[in-house]
Design an enzyme around this catalytic site. Sequence first.
Site, short mmCIF file in Angstrom:
data_model
loop_
_atom_site.label_atom_id
_atom_site.label_comp_id
_atom_site.label_asym_id
_atom_site.label_seq_id
_atom_site.Cartn_x
_atom_site.Cartn_y
_atom_site.Cartn_z
N ASP A 1 1.15 -1.33 0.36
CA ASP A 1 -0.05 -0.14 -0.35
C ASP A 1 0.85 0.84 0.16
O ASP A 1 1.98 1.41 0.93
CB ASP A 1 -0.33 0.04 1.04
N GLU B 1 1.82 -0.53 -4.65
CA GLU B 1 0.48 0.24 -5.01
C GLU B 1 1.75 1.39 -5.56
O GLU B 1 1.88 2.85 -4.34
CB GLU B 1 -0.53 0.74 -4.35
C1 AAO Z 1 -9.35 9.02 6.09
C2 AAO Z 1 -9.43 10.22 5.57
C3 AAO Z 1 -8.75 11.22 5.18
C4 AAO Z 1 -8.33 11.55 6.41
C5 AAO Z 1 -7.38 10.29 7.14
C6 AAO Z 1 -6.66 10.27 8.50
O1 AAO Z 1 -10.53 10.32 4.67
O2 AAO Z 1 -10.17 12.37 5.78
O3 AAO Z 1 -7.93 12.62 6.73
O4 AAO Z 1 -8.48 9.35 7.36
O5 AAO Z 1 -7.35 10.00 9.73
C7 AAO Z 1 -7.73 4.87 2.84
C8 AAO Z 1 -8.53 6.00 2.23
C9 AAO Z 1 -8.63 7.11 2.58
C10 AAO Z 1 -8.36 6.86 4.45
C11 AAO Z 1 -7.77 5.78 4.56
C12 AAO Z 1 -7.18 5.25 6.49
O6 AAO Z 1 -8.78 5.77 0.88
O7 AAO Z 1 -9.69 8.29 2.69
O8 AAO Z 1 -7.76 8.29 5.00
O9 AAO Z 1 -7.93 4.99 4.03
O10 AAO Z 1 -7.96 5.81 6.64
C13 AAO Z 1 -3.24 8.61 -2.49
C14 AAO Z 1 -2.09 7.81 -2.44
C15 AAO Z 1 -2.33 6.25 -2.56
C16 AAO Z 1 -2.89 6.13 -1.85
C17 AAO Z 1 -4.51 7.09 -2.05
C18 AAO Z 1 -5.93 7.12 -0.89
O11 AAO Z 1 -1.02 7.72 -3.28
O12 AAO Z 1 -0.92 5.04 -1.84
O13 AAO Z 1 -3.78 8.44 -1.95
N1 AAO Z 1 -4.14 4.41 -1.85
C19 AAO Z 1 -4.32 4.18 -0.54
C20 AAO Z 1 -5.17 2.98 -0.63
C21 AAO Z 1 -6.59 3.26 0.38
C22 AAO Z 1 -5.86 3.87 2.05
C23 AAO Z 1 -4.54 4.02 1.61
C24 AAO Z 1 -3.74 4.29 0.82
C25 AAO Z 1 -3.66 4.68 2.89
O14 AAO Z 1 -5.10 2.30 -1.88
O15 AAO Z 1 -7.52 2.79 0.48
O16 AAO Z 1 -6.96 5.69 1.83
O17 AAO Z 1 -3.47 3.95 3.46
C26 AAO Z 1 -3.88 11.61 -6.78
C27 AAO Z 1 -2.05 11.06 -6.74
C28 AAO Z 1 -2.35 9.78 -5.85
C29 AAO Z 1 -2.88 9.78 -4.37
C30 AAO Z 1 -4.03 10.63 -5.36
C31 AAO Z 1 -5.21 11.15 -3.82
O18 AAO Z 1 -4.11 11.37 -7.62
O19 AAO Z 1 -1.09 10.48 -7.84
O20 AAO Z 1 -0.40 9.67 -5.30
O21 AAO Z 1 -3.52 9.20 -3.89
O22 AAO Z 1 -4.29 12.06 -5.83
O23 AAO Z 1 -4.83 11.46 -3.38
C32 AAO Z 1 -6.74 11.31 -11.22
C33 AAO Z 1 -5.14 11.56 -11.34
C34 AAO Z 1 -4.74 10.38 -10.07
C35 AAO Z 1 -4.94 11.74 -8.83
C36 AAO Z 1 -6.23 11.61 -8.63
C37 AAO Z 1 -6.80 12.14 -7.64
O24 AAO Z 1 -7.14 9.97 -11.47
O25 AAO Z 1 -5.00 10.30 -12.36
O26 AAO Z 1 -3.42 10.74 -9.90
O27 AAO Z 1 -7.13 12.32 -9.99
O28 AAO Z 1 -6.39 13.67 -7.30
#
Ligand code: AAO
Length: 495
Positions: free
Chosen positions: A219, A245
């Site tokens: 992750d 990932e």
């Molecule tokens: C939760 C709450 C948050 C709070 C946090 C701490 O929702 O509000 O701040 O707790 O209290 C999962 C959930 C999160 C959750 C977290 C912890 O999705 O909502 O937060 O558990 O409970 C980035 C990372 C990527 C990550 C993704 C969510 O690079 O690794 O964010 N995915 C993994 C898991 C995911 C998990 C975590 C990691 C954490 O699969 O389930 O989170 O363990 C761009 C960047 C990406 C970035 C995204 C989102 O992406 O390139 O790197 O991902 O932004 O920030 C287009 C673009 C794409 C872009 C996207 C969004 O699609 O092509 O590149 O738009 O803008």
Amino acid sequence: MRGIHGHSLVAGAVFLAGLAGAPALAAEPADATRLGSPQPVMVHLFEWRWDDIAAECEDYLGPTGIDAVQVSPPNEHIVPGGVEGAWWARYQPVSYEVTSRSGDREAFEAMVRRCDAAGVGIVVDAVINHMAAIGEGEGIAGTSYSEFRYGDLYSRDDFNHCDRYDDDHIRDYQSRYEVQYCHLLGLADLATGETHVRARIADYLQTLVDLGVAGFRIDAAKHMPAEDVAAIIDRLDGEPYIFQEVIDPGDEPITKWEYQGIAAVTEFNYPHEVATAIEEGAWDRLKHVGEGDAWLKSDSALVFVDNHDNQRGHVGGGVLMHRDAAYPLALAFKLAWPYGTPKLMSSFAFEDGDQGPPSDPDAGWATTPVHGDDGIGCLDPDDDPNEGWVCEHRWSEVTAMVGFRKAAGDAPVTHWQQDGATRIAFSRDDAGFLAINGGDDEWDARLQTGLPEGAYCNVLAADCDTPVHVGGDGVAEVAVRGMDAVALQVNRTAE
Ligand code: AAO
């Protein structure tokens, strides 16, 4: 109609993609055959309980030929009650004790054993970049945590403190430093550059390898320098299949190419290109999926039509998912197309993106089983579409196409044919043939199937009442209804 021959996705073709920028790391080959078969298929049983996964391995996955299950993070996480049962509680680790909302260690071990006996490997979602959100609370196994202190596992010095902004959260994805040294979403960022932190993480992963798990999803790998990920993996004894990932939208400094020398990597071009090609009625663009220097080479790519984040719009969205009419066709394409290691999504239905799996709020948000006396089974079309287990992996189109992928083996794509942009067909040499009609009207055509002469069942049809007759020249009259597909495979002839 246009016939296009000599498709470039030939088995064994060498892709030049990705050589640029690849780091000189101890290269662990991204060998998907470690999952136990030459063309493995994985399913993500998102938020399923361990007992249910064990039963699913025996009843469906083993018999269907699905090789591996990605399971939700098995280690201790924050209590779901603190976040109204949200699924993402699982991504906030509190300790490496194997106790989670899916069950305790005993249930986990039993699952690994039973699935293994059914020929199915367990791939653990490894949350190792960070611990729970900075603050205090309690984990599901009773471990207390406070700011940068998680039981006796980690304390303040084991974390990165990037010294940006007032809260050290990642804001700018154009900054490599920020992405790898600040806190993703406010989750306490482990200092994976430190030897003792690497050792703790590797101990956790090794415990799971020793319990018999077949692989890992790493992750948030992008948030750890590639050399840190490589150093942690290098510490492991055994040969787990690993995929990382890494979301690489193509315009950030950290790229997927940096990680492909370590193990497989998620190919995020895949869900977006499949969705946009289909939504724009340009099905013929699917011919180029996996081709060219924007794509990871096939054996480094983990591919999916949607995942647990983007199906709920958490990460950009813009993908097809179980609610979309074209989704079964997208899955048929994915399973027939020999690029990458395919992962299927098996979802729970939701109305709101934070909503957790079917569960009982009055019992600590205990997850409702699929199997057994208390089990609610899988969603029927008449059920409430906002709650319940969807079980896409049990859909007849999906199980049929898993069989197709196995039958096609390593046969290359041949005989690409298309009629306009919405009607496409291709062979897997002389082992299989798929025609997809993305238009509304029936497509009646004489198509080159590549198959030996014979009468074949359409494996996507409920029965074999109307076999497709292939002549000695490999050509057949094929009728494909609107928004439907016909799939033939060499070992499925009519009696
Ligand atoms: C939760 C709450 C948050 C709070 C946090 C701490 O929702 O509000 O701040 O707790 O209290 C999962 C959930 C999160 C959750 C977290 C912890 O999705 O909502 O937060 O558990 O409970 C980035 C990372 C990527 C990550 C993704 C969510 O690079 O690794 O964010 N995915 C993994 C898991 C995911 C998990 C975590 C990691 C954490 O699969 O389930 O989170 O363990 C761009 C960047 C990406 C970035 C995204 C989102 O992406 O390139 O790197 O991902 O932004 O920030 C287009 C673009 C794409 C872009 C996207 C969004 O699609 O092509 O590149 O738009 O803008």
